[in-house]
Structures are given as C-alpha cells and as structure tokens.
Design a protein around this motif. Structure first.
Motif, PDB file in Angstrom:
ATOM      1  N   GLN A   1       0.856  -1.193   0.000  1.00  9.68           N
ATOM      2  CA  GLN A   1       0.000   0.000   0.000  1.00  9.68           C
ATOM      3  C   GLN A   1       0.885   1.234   0.000  1.00  9.68           C
ATOM      4  O   GLN A   1       1.775   1.354   0.822  1.00  9.68           O
ATOM      5  N   LYS A   2       0.621   2.155  -0.928  1.00  2.96           N
ATOM      6  CA  LYS A   2       1.426   3.377  -0.967  1.00  2.96           C
ATOM      7  C   LYS A   2       0.543   4.570  -0.612  1.00  2.96           C
ATOM      8  O   LYS A   2      -0.559   4.717  -1.152  1.00  2.96           O
ATOM      9  N   PHE A   3       1.022   5.407   0.301  1.00  7.00           N
ATOM     10  CA  PHE A   3       0.280   6.604   0.685  1.00  7.00           C
ATOM     11  C   PHE A   3       1.059   7.843   0.262  1.00  7.00           C
ATOM     12  O   PHE A   3       2.223   8.008   0.616  1.00  7.00           O
TER      13      PHE A   3
ATOM     14  N   ALA B   1      -0.388  13.565 -16.547  1.00  4.04           N
ATOM     15  CA  ALA B   1      -1.372  13.189 -15.519  1.00  4.04           C
ATOM     16  C   ALA B   1      -0.615  12.771 -14.269  1.00  4.04           C
ATOM     17  O   ALA B   1      -0.205  11.622 -14.121  1.00  4.04           O
ATOM     18  N   GLY B   2      -0.404  13.744 -13.369  1.00  5.45           N
ATOM     19  CA  GLY B   2       0.499  13.531 -12.234  1.00  5.45           C
ATOM     20  C   GLY B   2      -0.006  12.531 -11.215  1.00  5.45           C
ATOM     21  O   GLY B   2       0.669  12.273 -10.225  1.00  5.45           O
ATOM     22  N   VAL B   3      -1.143  11.923 -11.451  1.00  3.25           N
ATOM     23  CA  VAL B   3      -1.689  11.004 -10.450  1.00  3.25           C
ATOM     24  C   VAL B   3      -0.782   9.794 -10.223  1.00  3.25           C
ATOM     25  O   VAL B   3      -0.735   9.247  -9.125  1.00  3.25           O
ATOM     26  N   MET B   4      -0.037   9.385 -11.253  1.00  2.53           N
ATOM     27  CA  MET B   4       0.932   8.289 -11.086  1.00  2.53           C
ATOM     28  C   MET B   4       2.260   8.694 -11.715  1.00  2.53           C
ATOM     29  O   MET B   4       2.301   9.331 -12.756  1.00  2.53           O
TER      30      MET B   4
ATOM     31  N   ARG C   1      10.856  13.489  -8.627  1.00  5.81           N
ATOM     32  CA  ARG C   1       9.598  13.881  -7.995  1.00  5.81           C
ATOM     33  C   ARG C   1       8.488  12.872  -8.311  1.00  5.81           C
ATOM     34  O   ARG C   1       8.375  12.412  -9.440  1.00  5.81           O
ATOM     35  N   GLY C   2       7.720  12.579  -7.281  1.00  4.88           N
ATOM     36  CA  GLY C   2       6.631  11.612  -7.453  1.00  4.88           C
ATOM     37  C   GLY C   2       7.100  10.168  -7.395  1.00  4.88           C
ATOM     38  O   GLY C   2       6.333   9.236  -7.644  1.00  4.88           O
ATOM     39  N   GLY C   3       8.377   9.961  -7.029  1.00  4.07           N
ATOM     40  CA  GLY C   3       8.994   8.638  -7.144  1.00  4.07           C
ATOM     41  C   GLY C   3       8.529   7.576  -6.161  1.00  4.07           C
ATOM     42  O   GLY C   3       8.874   6.409  -6.313  1.00  4.07           O
ATOM     43  N   SER C   4       7.725   7.956  -5.164  1.00  2.00           N
ATOM     44  CA  SER C   4       7.269   6.928  -4.214  1.00  2.00           C
ATOM     45  C   SER C   4       6.376   5.891  -4.882  1.00  2.00           C
ATOM     46  O   SER C   4       6.354   4.724  -4.473  1.00  2.00           O
ATOM     47  N   ASP C   5       5.624   6.306  -5.894  1.00  2.00           N
ATOM     48  CA  ASP C   5       4.803   5.326  -6.634  1.00  2.00           C
ATOM     49  C   ASP C   5       5.720   4.244  -7.204  1.00  2.00           C
ATOM     50  O   ASP C   5       5.399   3.054  -7.180  1.00  2.00           O
ATOM     51  N   THR C   6       6.856   4.697  -7.732  1.00  2.00           N
ATOM     52  CA  THR C   6       7.785   3.752  -8.355  1.00  2.00           C
ATOM     53  C   THR C   6       8.364   2.806  -7.308  1.00  2.00           C
ATOM     54  O   THR C   6       8.475   1.601  -7.539  1.00  2.00           O
TER      55      THR C   6
END
Ligand code: ADP
Ligand code: ASP
Ligand code: MG
Length: 630
Positions: free
Chosen positions: A6-8, A212-215, A150-155
């Motif tokens: 799970q990623k928050f 689309a910055g959502v992911m 930036r945004g790398g936690s999804d990865t």
C-alpha cells in the motif's frame, strides 16, 4: 499468504489523523490475511519545503546533498506511520530505502532502480510485522543516498511489489492518493472529469508521461513489465478506485479515454539543420549523454536540404539543454532558439489503434476554442499539441480553488497554464469524456480486479531468467520493431501560424475517408508552420488533391509537396521516452547505416520515424539487430 503493498502519498499523510487512517488501512489488510508493506511519501508539501530551504542556502546545491536533504522527508513519515500502527496495537517496523537494499544507479535526484533485495523485508514480514518503507529513495553501489525524481514513491511501491513477486509472492499494489482514482483528466482542472473503472497499462503510461500527475510514469513501467496488479484509490474513503490492467478489447471501443496537461515544459527549436543521415543522432545522443530526457520531438521534412527540429524538455532542464546544444548548433550551422512558456495537451486512448479521425476532432475542438497549435506530434495511442501561453495573461483562480499555500507545485504550474486549461476543457468536452461510458467493460461482478497473473516478463521465459533481470529492473524494454512500408508523406510548407488551419486540413482529408497515421507540425520561421503527415500510398493522389484544394483557400502562398515512397518505422516497448537511450539507439543504428530520418515522433510506448521506402526493410533489420529483437 498474499502480499499487499500500500502506498500513501504526501497529501494523504498531511496530519496525524490521516497517518492514523493510513495505519488503519494497513492493519485491515493484515487482518484480511495478508502480509503488508506500506510505502510512504513525505508529509504534505514537505519535499517542496525542503527544496525551498536548499534554495535559501545556495542557487546551485550539490545533487548529492539535495538527495541527503530530500530523503529526510520520507524518513519522518515512516517513523510516524510505524508509531501510529503500534498505537493501534499491531506490530510494525520502519525502514529507509538504503536499509532495505533498494539499489539504484548514480544519477542523483533522478536515480533509476537497479535492483531490490528482499531478504530483510521478508524476514520482517515473516516475523509478523507490517513493514513501513520510505518511498522515493535508495542508495547507489557506493552507499550514497539517492532519490528517484519527484513523485517517485509510486515507483518504489510498484518496484517493491515486483521484487516480492519475483521472490515468489502473490502480490497486489494499492496506491492511495487524494482523489478517487484515475480520471478522464485532472479533476482539479476539469470538474466534470469522470473516474475510470479501469485503464490499460499503456494508456496509463502515456497519460502519466504526458502530465497526468496522479501516477509516476516509471511505476507503470514496472507494473507492465512485471505484471503487477495495480489499483489507485482514495486514502480517505473505501471507494473502489481504478484498476490499471492489461489492455482488453472493450478498451478499444472508444478512441480516447483521457486527456492530460503538462505545464512545466520548455520548447527549443533548431533551425537550418542539414538534412542528412546522423544529424538527429548527433543532437539527441548528446542530450542522452547528459541524461536529459527529451519529450516531444518534431522533426520536419525540411525544404532546400535543411530541416527544423523542434523539441521540448522539462523547464528545469532548459538551461542545461541550451548549454549542451549551443556548440553542436554552431557546428551544424544551425540556429538554436528557445520560445515562450508552453503547455502540452495530449489525448490518449488504446482505441486510436483502430479508430480514425481522432486528430481531426481534437484540432477542430481547439480551433473552435481559438487556440493556436505550435507543435503537433502523434504516437501509437496518443496525440500531443503544444500551446504557447500568453505571458500577459493573468493567473485567474478557479472558483473554489484552494489558496496557493495549500496546493502542490504541479497545481500551481497548471493554474498558470491559462490557455492549456482552456484547451484541456475543450478537448475533454469534444470527446464526451464527462459522459458515463455505456456498455464498456464492467464485468458482471462489477469488479476489474485481475486474477493473479503468472510471472511473464516479456522476452524472458523462465523465472530464473526473470530474476536475473532484476539487475537493472528499470532498464528499457524494447519489445518489437515494425515497418509500415506502403506510406506516402504530404508536407505543407509556409502554412500561416494561425488557429484553425490544422483543423481545416485534416477535416478535408478525413472527409475523403483517408486515414492519417503520423502527424508532425513545427514552426519553421516566425509566423510560418510546416505540417507533415503520412497517408497510405494508395490514397496519396486523392489526399494530395484534397490538401492542395484546401490549402489554396487558407493561403495561396503555401506549398504542398507529396513524397510517394516513404516507410514508417517504429519501435514499441516500455519507457521509450523517459529512457534517454532509446532514441539515441534508434537514431544511432540508422545513422550507422547512412539512413536518413525524415520525420520523428516519440511517445512513452512508441518511437516512430519516417525513412525512404527503398531503405525500409534494411532499416527494420538494423533496428531489430540494435535492440536484439528476434
Ligand atoms: P500523491 O501525493 O498521493 O502522490 P499526487 O499529487 O502525486 O498525489 O497525485 C494526485 C493528483 O493528481 C490529484 O490531486 C490530481 O489533481 C492529479 N491528477 C492529474 N491528472 C489526474 C487524473 N487523470 N486523474 C486523477 N488525478 C489526476
Ligand atoms: N516526496 C516526493 C515528492 O514530493 C516523492 C513522492 O511524493 O512520491 O516528489
Ligand atoms: Mg504522486
């Protein structure tokens, strides 16, 4: 036992109540009989704040020290989340990326994952812990802390899920954020955007890489490569979210599934480039060598032996790009220019593979909104246009928009894109994306949850080979090269740079039932554009006639040129654009054979070029060899 990752995201951990809510979700998944790994981002705007702190110290902070600083944001989150879980009576242990063994390359601030060790993770899980892991960070082989961009936690989350899958677990990855799932476009910009129930990996890849910055787009590369079931959900509710899954037939029933806006790009133009083999390679290899990812590339056919190459890079890379290219431009006798602030609007949809007339519809909507297109590129499943923002335009706040201090940098950028947002709304409406999507896709049980997929890494046959592939998890994957030999190209030179012209041209071609494949438009001189597109060779005469007729009405000064014998060559894969090496490899392989590239188009899943038809087969063979495709 299944493993749930799970990623928050940052806004879903902004305060203590939200951290507790995340902890509750993790505990619920554990009580559901799973082993649970929670990947967390830095709280709220922490990362932006840390960047601002660094700027107070120096205008040019060292990349190593930036990573040292930025990694602290996620470290706060892991400790607090673990404490919240303890407080609710469950066992949890937190780890940083380096502690677990997330190994990356050496590129500070946008490192790529080379591999993930799972031994410590598995030991902690087997001891009954919920593992709380810092997203966005790792270490290189010299044990230096790195961050993934930036945004790398999804990865991090999807990569960890992939690593657990390779270690034999049955995994699922849930991305919790501040909206209900993936929408047809950013719901903060277009309030009537609709949440999708499911979207394909390729569509999501294009959407994410088009803004689309959502992911984080790299996370979708992992999901696709390693077949990780992925769902995007709201951290503050139990709404079902959006599944990101392999493409299926129903997805192609409509041509466009979503629209994206990117507001942080800069456009650069090289004018007067010699139109000979190897030149594109020289330019883009140099950028790849310094790790600058080029986004849109539009190389126009060139008149009088000279071509114009327009391309975009992230705003943050603009100065470095200019510095890198100035000597090359001088060498080639070309002029390097930068232009005003631009935004990019893209439509995406797997249905574009079979539906025609998408470009025409998009350009018509933009024309009706009075928006001028500075650059156009197309891909297998996307079309992008670039719009120059009017610098003088004020920055209007949308009714109900939160005050600047509360919103993320990406939202601030989007707010400044006045024309871009107008364009986005016009295109979203033109494709009817706000309407419910009747009849498409919803399975009888109402869920899209895919069955656990066996490990199928394309091109890799057995598990051992797949595990070996962990070395370089983020390496680019080029899966096929294809040739469309029966194409012709039409080029309109000196087209006035005014709203509506592209729409008029493609309307004329489309009403003749002619399928346009690749489109490239560039500005070549002040006030003048060059528009090239390919059509099936059998339709050339008709297409040429229609184009000439309509262009005469636009401006008798325009010239229309037809080239009967071209071939479109493209390579398909994952991460084609963000991996700086793909274009370099492709252009390099063609340059080595002395094959001239007449047109270029890039997207996240496809890089396409136009070459002379006579050399099509040879070009295909050399690309297969370069990318080791059977
Ligand atoms: P997190 O902090 O959870 O990682 P992000 O800001 O990275 O959150 O991503 C969520 C944001 O992405 C949303 O608030 C939304 O404004 C934006 N967004 C952009 N495009 C889309 C889209 N197509 N669907 C959903 N959200 C989108
Ligand atoms: N905290 C990092 C960022 O703001 C990583 C992330 O949120 O995914 O970019
Ligand atoms: Mg994010």
């Amino acid at each position: 036992m299944g493993v749930v990752v799970q990623k928050f995201g940052g806004s879903s951990l902004r305060d203590a109540d939200l951290v507790r809510e995340a902890a509750r979700k993790a505990i619920r998944a554990k009580h559901g009989g799973n082993q649970v790994i929670v990947v967390v981002s830095a709280q709220g705007n922490t990362t932006d704040d840390l960047i601002a702190k660094a700027a107070e110290m120096t205008a040019r902070p060292s990349a190593r020290e930036m990573d040292m600083l930025l990694a602290t944001g996620e470290q706060i989150s892991i400790a607090l989340t673990a404490m919240a879980i303890h407080d609710l009576g469950e066992k949890a242990v937190s780890f940083t990326g380096p502690q677990i063994g997330i190994i990356t390359d050496d590129t500070h601030r946008k490192a790529r994952i080379r591999g993930i060790e799972t031994a410590r993770l598995r030991k902690a899980l087997d001891a009954g812990n919920i593992v709380v892991l810092a997203g966005f960070q790792g270490m290189n082989r010299r044990e230096e802390i790195t961050t993934l961009g930036r945004g790398g936690s999804d990865t991090t989350a999807v990569a960890v899920a992939a690593a657990m899958k390779l270690a034999g677990a049955d995994v699922e990855c849930e991305i919790y954020t501040d909206v209900d799932g993936v929408y047809t476009t950013d719901p903060r910009v277009v309030p009537d955007a609709r949440k999708m129930d499911a979207i394909s990996y390729d569509e999501m890849l294009e959407m994410a890489s088009m803004g689309a910055g959502v992911m984080h787009s790299r996370s979708i590369e992992f999901a696709k490569k390693f077949d990780v079931p992925l769902v995007v959900r709201n951290a503050r509710s139990d709404a079902p979210g959006t599944w990101i899954v392999p493409e299926s037939d129903w997805m192609r029933e409509i041509p466009v599934c979503g629209v994206a806006l990117a507001a942080d790009e800069a456009r650069l133009v090289l004018e007067g480039v010699p139109d000979r083999p190897g030149v594109s390679h020289q330019i883009f290899a140099e950028l790849a060598n310094v790790n600058i990812a080029v986004d849109m590339i539009a190389q126009s056919a060139g008149g009088g032996g000279k071509a114009t190459i327009g391309f975009t890079v992230l705003n943050a890379e603009r100065d470095r790009t200019l510095r890198t290219l100035r000597p090359i431009a001088a060498d080639l006798g070309a002029v390097l220019r930068e232009t005003g602030r631009v935004t990019k609007v893209s439509v995406v949809g797997a249905g574009m593979r079979t539906h025609t007339g998408v470009a025409e519809k998009m350009f018509a909507a933009l024309s009706a909104a009075g928006i001028n297109l500075k650059m156009i590129t197309t891909g297998d499943i996307k079309i992008s246009v670039l719009i120059e923002e009017d610098e003088a335009a004020p920055v209007p706040a949308e009714p109900g928009e939160p005050p600047a201090a509360k919103v993320k940098q990406a939202h601030l950028d989007a707010q400044k894109a006045v024309l871009g947002r107008k364009a986005l709304r016009a295109v979203h409406a033109a494709f009817g994306l706000a309407q419910p999507r009747k009849g498409a896709g919803v399975p009888a049980d109402g869920s899209f949850k895919p069955r656990p997929a066996p490990l199928v890494v394309p091109g890799v046959r057995d598990r051992e080979a797949a595990v070996a592939r962990l070395e370089g998890m983020e390496d680019v994957l080029v899966s096929s090269a294809q040739l469309n030999p029966d194409q012709s190209r039409i080029t309109i030179l000196d087209l006035p740079d005014r709203p509506g012209n592209c729409s008029t041209v493609f309307n004329a071609v489309a009403t003749g039932g002619i399928v346009v494949d690749m489109i490239v438009q560039n500005l070549t001189a002040p006030g003048k554009a060059e528009l090239s597109f390919t059509v099936p060779r059998a339709d050339l005469t008709r297409a040429l006639k229609r184009t000439q007729d309509v262009v005469r009405l636009i401006d008798p000064g325009c010239r229309v040129v037809g080239d009967g014998d071209v071939a479109v060559l493209f390579v398909l894969g994952v991460g084609m654009r963000t991996h700086t090496g793909v274009a370099r490899g492709m252009f390099g392989a063609l340059a080595d054979r002395g094959i001239n590239i007449n047109m270029i188009n890039t997207s996240e899943v496809c890089v396409g070029v136009v070459v002379d038809a006579a050399r099509g087969e040879e070009a295909l063979a050399c690309l297969k060899e370069a990318f080791r495709i059977e």
